[in-house]
Scaffold this motif. Structure first.
Motif, PDB file in Angstrom:
ATOM      1  N   ILE A   5      -2.566  54.442  46.537  1.00 45.22           N
ATOM      2  CA  ILE A   5      -2.337  55.978  46.058  1.00 45.22           C
ATOM      3  C   ILE A   5      -3.390  56.582  46.186  1.00 45.22           C
ATOM      4  N   ASN A   6      -3.595  57.640  46.976  1.00 49.81           N
ATOM      5  CA  ASN A   6      -4.386  58.562  47.218  1.00 49.81           C
ATOM      6  C   ASN A   6      -4.119  59.814  46.612  1.00 49.81           C
ATOM      7  N   ASP A   7      -4.966  60.044  45.506  1.00 50.01           N
ATOM      8  CA  ASP A   7      -4.455  61.347  44.784  1.00 50.01           C
ATOM      9  C   ASP A   7      -5.721  62.430  44.967  1.00 50.01           C
ATOM     10  N   ALA A   8      -6.154  62.554  46.000  1.00 52.34           N
ATOM     11  CA  ALA A   8      -7.315  63.602  46.352  1.00 52.34           C
ATOM     12  C   ALA A   8      -6.787  65.102  46.068  1.00 52.34           C
ATOM     13  N   ASP A   9      -5.505  65.347  46.445  1.00 55.25           N
ATOM     14  CA  ASP A   9      -4.962  66.519  46.272  1.00 55.25           C
ATOM     15  C   ASP A   9      -3.893  66.626  45.271  1.00 55.25           C
ATOM     16  N   ASN A  10      -3.917  65.375  44.586  1.00 52.45           N
ATOM     17  CA  ASN A  10      -2.740  65.372  43.411  1.00 52.45           C
ATOM     18  C   ASN A  10      -1.360  65.307  43.865  1.00 52.45           C
ATOM     19  N   ASN A  11      -1.314  64.906  45.536  1.00 51.39           N
ATOM     20  CA  ASN A  11       0.089  64.865  46.108  1.00 51.39           C
ATOM     21  C   ASN A  11       0.567  63.487  46.134  1.00 51.39           C
ATOM     22  N   GLY A  12      -0.348  62.519  45.638  1.00 54.81           N
ATOM     23  CA  GLY A  12       0.323  61.278  45.675  1.00 54.81           C
ATOM     24  C   GLY A  12       0.505  60.552  46.971  1.00 54.81           C
ATOM     25  N   ILE A  13      -0.316  60.844  47.918  1.00 58.38           N
ATOM     26  CA  ILE A  13      -0.465  60.457  49.368  1.00 58.38           C
ATOM     27  C   ILE A  13      -0.384  58.819  49.199  1.00 58.38           C
TER      28      ILE A  13
ATOM     29  N   ASN B 132      14.005  42.276  53.099  1.00 60.89           N
ATOM     30  CA  ASN B 132      14.371  41.825  51.803  1.00 60.89           C
ATOM     31  C   ASN B 132      13.182  41.876  50.949  1.00 60.89           C
ATOM     32  N   LEU B 133      12.929  42.780  50.132  1.00 64.23           N
ATOM     33  CA  LEU B 133      11.752  43.109  49.282  1.00 64.23           C
ATOM     34  C   LEU B 133      12.041  42.026  47.919  1.00 64.23           C
ATOM     35  N   VAL B 134      11.151  41.268  47.602  1.00 64.08           N
ATOM     36  CA  VAL B 134      11.382  40.380  46.658  1.00 64.08           C
ATOM     37  C   VAL B 134      10.172  40.379  45.723  1.00 64.08           C
ATOM     38  N   TYR B 135       9.214  41.115  46.149  1.00 63.53           N
ATOM     39  CA  TYR B 135       8.043  41.218  44.980  1.00 63.53           C
ATOM     40  C   TYR B 135       7.322  42.697  45.043  1.00 63.53           C
ATOM     41  N   PHE B 136       7.144  43.187  43.813  1.00 68.79           N
ATOM     42  CA  PHE B 136       6.418  44.688  43.839  1.00 68.79           C
ATOM     43  C   PHE B 136       5.885  44.366  42.561  1.00 68.79           C
ATOM     44  N   SER B 137       4.445  44.846  42.707  1.00 70.36           N
ATOM     45  CA  SER B 137       3.522  45.019  41.426  1.00 70.36           C
ATOM     46  C   SER B 137       2.568  46.095  41.785  1.00 70.36           C
ATOM     47  N   GLN B 138       2.259  46.775  40.427  1.00 72.39           N
ATOM     48  CA  GLN B 138       1.501  47.860  40.376  1.00 72.39           C
ATOM     49  C   GLN B 138       0.147  47.787  39.509  1.00 72.39           C
ATOM     50  N   HIS B 139      -0.982  48.154  40.154  1.00 71.63           N
ATOM     51  CA  HIS B 139      -2.267  47.909  40.001  1.00 71.63           C
ATOM     52  C   HIS B 139      -3.130  48.889  39.958  1.00 71.63           C
ATOM     53  N   SER B 140      -3.897  48.889  38.720  1.00 71.32           N
ATOM     54  CA  SER B 140      -5.081  50.102  38.482  1.00 71.32           C
ATOM     55  C   SER B 140      -6.228  49.452  38.802  1.00 71.32           C
ATOM     56  N   VAL B 141      -7.160  50.404  39.150  1.00 69.04           N
ATOM     57  CA  VAL B 141      -8.555  49.923  39.342  1.00 69.04           C
ATOM     58  C   VAL B 141      -9.451  50.829  38.406  1.00 69.04           C
ATOM     59  N   PRO B 142      -9.737  50.518  37.320  1.00 71.13           N
ATOM     60  CA  PRO B 142     -10.488  50.807  36.264  1.00 71.13           C
ATOM     61  C   PRO B 142     -12.142  50.782  36.781  1.00 71.13           C
TER      62      PRO B 142
ATOM     63  N   LYS C  49     -10.032  51.636  50.732  1.00 71.85           N
ATOM     64  CA  LYS C  49     -11.099  52.702  50.297  1.00 71.85           C
ATOM     65  C   LYS C  49     -10.312  53.445  49.040  1.00 71.85           C
ATOM     66  N   MET C  50     -10.978  53.318  47.853  1.00 68.43           N
ATOM     67  CA  MET C  50     -10.766  53.611  46.588  1.00 68.43           C
ATOM     68  C   MET C  50     -11.415  55.125  46.275  1.00 68.43           C
ATOM     69  N   ASP C  51     -12.278  55.645  47.051  1.00 69.19           N
ATOM     70  CA  ASP C  51     -13.152  56.687  46.475  1.00 69.19           C
ATOM     71  C   ASP C  51     -12.218  57.923  45.970  1.00 69.19           C
ATOM     72  N   GLN C  52     -10.952  58.037  46.335  1.00 67.86           N
ATOM     73  CA  GLN C  52      -9.991  58.993  45.703  1.00 67.86           C
ATOM     74  C   GLN C  52      -8.883  58.250  45.319  1.00 67.86           C
ATOM     75  N   SER C  53      -8.941  57.372  44.672  1.00 67.60           N
ATOM     76  CA  SER C  53      -7.679  56.433  44.197  1.00 67.60           C
ATOM     77  C   SER C  53      -8.217  55.416  43.056  1.00 67.60           C
ATOM     78  N   ASP C  54      -7.261  55.423  42.221  1.00 68.06           N
ATOM     79  CA  ASP C  54      -7.416  54.290  41.248  1.00 68.06           C
ATOM     80  C   ASP C  54      -6.418  53.252  41.141  1.00 68.06           C
ATOM     81  N   GLU C  55      -5.319  53.342  42.063  1.00 67.91           N
ATOM     82  CA  GLU C  55      -4.276  52.615  41.777  1.00 67.91           C
ATOM     83  C   GLU C  55      -3.740  52.112  43.188  1.00 67.91           C
ATOM     84  N   TYR C  56      -3.228  51.040  43.188  1.00 68.29           N
ATOM     85  CA  TYR C  56      -2.420  50.380  44.695  1.00 68.29           C
ATOM     86  C   TYR C  56      -1.142  49.668  44.258  1.00 68.29           C
TER      87      TYR C  56
END
Length: 202
Positions: free
Chosen positions: A81-89, A126-136, A109-116
């Protein structure tokens, strides 16, 4: 890369048409353009394949190790999740198929992101797994063990699924153009080499 591949396609197609110019004032220029198109195409594709084959380590990247503990092979994607321009690319990468009790390593490359996000597919759609992770802390590599078939957020997973589908669609299009480029490159090479042999014999 898609634009470059398309431009190469136009150049190689034009080079193939120029193979009909065998005499006259423009024959030498036509041959020179054909040779240049072939050389440039080979150089670009060689660079591209070497770059794709190299390990994707980048400066100031966060290492991500995905371990599949599940009893089935899953096809994994990571979405940065690239939030460089707050567009959530959303930047999609295909980690690949991971067998049970195996792992894959990807570098983010997390220089402009803190989440994946991580998605896992059983089959193509068939999507069987989804997880959200932050990078503090971006100085610590990430380890994700996939132990259950979970979907942490239906809303976000639907968004991720659309991004993965768009990513795969673009890759299919790129693959078609690359295949056409290789076909034209092969034809141009054959005609150039054939012409050179005939010139030497003459």
């Amino acid at each position: 890369m898609g634009l470059i591949v398309f431009v190469l396609f136009l150049c190689l197609a034009f080079s193939l048409l120029l193979s009909k110019v065998k005499s006259g004032r423009g024959a030498n220029w036509a041959k020179l353009f054909r040779i240049a198109s072939v050389v440039v195409s080979i150089s670009i594709f060689t660079y591209w394949f070497i770059k794709k084959s190299a390990v994707g380590v980048v400066n100031e990247a966060v290492g991500l190790q995905v371990i599949n503990i599940l009893p089935q092979t899953l096809d994994f994607y990571v979405i940065n999740i690239n939030d460089a321009d707050n567009n959530g690319i959303l930047d999609v990468k295909h980690i690949g198929k991971i067998r049970p009790e195996h792992y894959r390593i990807e570098y983010l490359k997390m220089d402009q992101s803190d989440e994946y996000w991580i998605t896992g597919y059983l089959g193509k759609k068939n999507l069987v797994y989804f997880s959200q992770h932050s990078v503090p802390n971006k100085n610590i590599d990430q380890i994700v063990e996939v132990q259950n078939y979970i979907n942490q957020s239906v809303k976000l997973s639907d968004k991720a699924k659309k991004q993965v589908e768009a990513y795969n669609y673009e890759n299919i299009k790129l693959g078609i153009w690359v295949t056409l480029d290789f076909l034209l490159l092969f034809l141009n090479l054959v005609l150039l080499l054939k012409r050179n042999r005939l010139s030497k014999k003459g």
